[in-house]
Write an enzyme that holds these catalytic residues in place. Structure first.
Site, PDB file in Angstrom:
ATOM      1  N   ASP A 189       1.421  -5.334   7.685  1.00 54.50           N
ATOM      2  CA  ASP A 189       2.496  -5.099   6.734  1.00 54.50           C
ATOM      3  C   ASP A 189       3.712  -4.550   7.495  1.00 54.50           C
ATOM      4  O   ASP A 189       4.058  -5.084   8.543  1.00 54.50           O
ATOM      5  CB  ASP A 189       1.988  -4.140   5.644  1.00 54.50           C
TER       6      ASP A 189
ATOM      7  N   TYR B  90      10.598   1.584   2.026  1.00 54.98           N
ATOM      8  CA  TYR B  90      11.316   1.024   0.884  1.00 54.98           C
ATOM      9  C   TYR B  90      12.784   1.460   0.780  1.00 54.98           C
ATOM     10  O   TYR B  90      13.680   0.628   0.683  1.00 54.98           O
ATOM     11  CB  TYR B  90      10.547   1.337  -0.413  1.00 54.98           C
TER      12      TYR B  90
ATOM     13  N   HIS C  56      -3.569  -9.573   0.985  1.00 56.13           N
ATOM     14  CA  HIS C  56      -2.678  -8.660   1.693  1.00 56.13           C
ATOM     15  C   HIS C  56      -3.453  -7.710   2.612  1.00 56.13           C
ATOM     16  O   HIS C  56      -2.903  -7.215   3.588  1.00 56.13           O
ATOM     17  CB  HIS C  56      -1.868  -7.870   0.668  1.00 56.13           C
TER      18      HIS C  56
END
Length: 316
Positions: free
Chosen positions: A103, A230, A295
């Site tokens: 990720d 983020y 994922h």
């Protein structure tokens, strides 16, 4: 798991946790986690790779897991994590390393390889292809309810997560991110509302696993993880002054891509990888696809992923 040692290195006034297994004389591998993960996400890989003759380390980023939370989490930058990675390796006297990321941990690893090519023997990414800074997936094509758009907004995720304990938040994110659908909430929903409370964990993720995650996120909170990766997406990427002119990953690189990973469905992503456009920036790239991979491919299919990793490591 009892063979894994837990140490701390002090970097820029923070004590960062490093899980480690294997002799210091062996070739080194560093594992870099994503979100909502911690060092423990690599539990299957650490044992298998060390048993095959490697020194394996898996840090918790600053503000994650057992590492210290910065005094001002909201000021944490992506490049802080890259610099921490370099400092951890220096403190452990590791001059050459294989970098394995998952990720956004892949982006930490790729960036480390761009800035420190002499230190990198090879790169493996789980689920994320390298893109030069500022050229990420076409987020603008995704609606306001897309999870990253929601989590970029200060206060929004805090209010959403705050309805639950840390263990439930991690459970919900694991369930949402294990699906092949891109996580998008309706206008009258929050991201946590995408999970029915009765939904079970994925079969490969146990209640014991969840308890480890829950305890450590209870300790660290979510403020640093919401900042990186983020909230940093809200601002323009400012490269350090020593940035190379050409942002390329020259080291041998392997991308392991689950075809049911929701990331693979983001606009332009599959085309970017399958067309070979990615090789403009990663010329020595091999890609392996796992048709049923989600994922969390390394936890879902640990034996298969471990063998793919070892095949790569043993070539260099």
């Amino acid at each position: 798991m009892d063979q894994i040692k837990h140490n701390y290195v002090e970097i820029n006034g923070l004590k960062l946790h490093v899980a480690e297994i294997g002799s210091e004389s062996l070739p080194a591998v560093i594992f870099l986690h994503g979100f909502p993960e911690i060092w423990y996400t690599w539990r299957h890989q650490m044992i298998a790779i060390s048993n095959a003759g490697f020194r394996v380390i898996a840090p918790d980023y600053r503000g994650y897991g057992l590492s210290d939370v910065p005094a001002q989490p909201e000021n944490t930058s992506f490049f802080d994590l890259v610099k921490d990675t370099a400092s951890i390796l220096d403190s452990l006297a590791i001059s050459k390393v294989f970098v394995i990321g998952k990720d956004f941990g892949s982006m930490v690893g790729y960036t480390f390889a761009v800035f420190h090519p002499e230190k990198v023997a090879g790169v493996i990414s789980l689920g994320v292809a390298f893109r030069p800074p500022g050229s990420g997936p076409h987020q603008a094509q995704l609606p306001e309810g897309y999870y990253i758009n929601r989590w970029k907004e200060p206060g929004r995720a805090e209010a959403d997560f705050g309805r639950f304990d840390a263990k439930t938040v991690v459970k919900n994110i694991y369930i949402i991110f294990s699906r092949s659908e891109i996580p998008i909430a309706n206008e009258n929903q929050e991201i946590m509302d995408l999970v029915d409370p009765s939904t079970p964990l994925p079969s490969w993720f146990t209640e014991e696993d969840l308890a480890v995650y829950g305890d450590l996120y209870q300790k660290s909170g979510f403020q640093t993880p919401l900042q990186v990766p983020y909230r940093i997406l809200k601002s323009k990427v400012e490269l350090p002054k020593q940035a190379p002119k050409h942002m390329k990953v020259e080291a041998p690189t392997l991308l392991i891509m689950g075809e049911k990973d929701f990331v693979f469905g983001l606009p332009g992503t599959a085309e970017y990888i399958r067309s070979g456009e990615v090789k403009k920036y990663v010329p020595n790239l091999e890609t392996i696809y796992l048709p049923e991979g989600s994922h969390f491919i390394h936890e879902q299919f640990p034996d298969q992923v471990n063998q793919i990793i070892l095949n790569f490591l043993n070539c260099y």
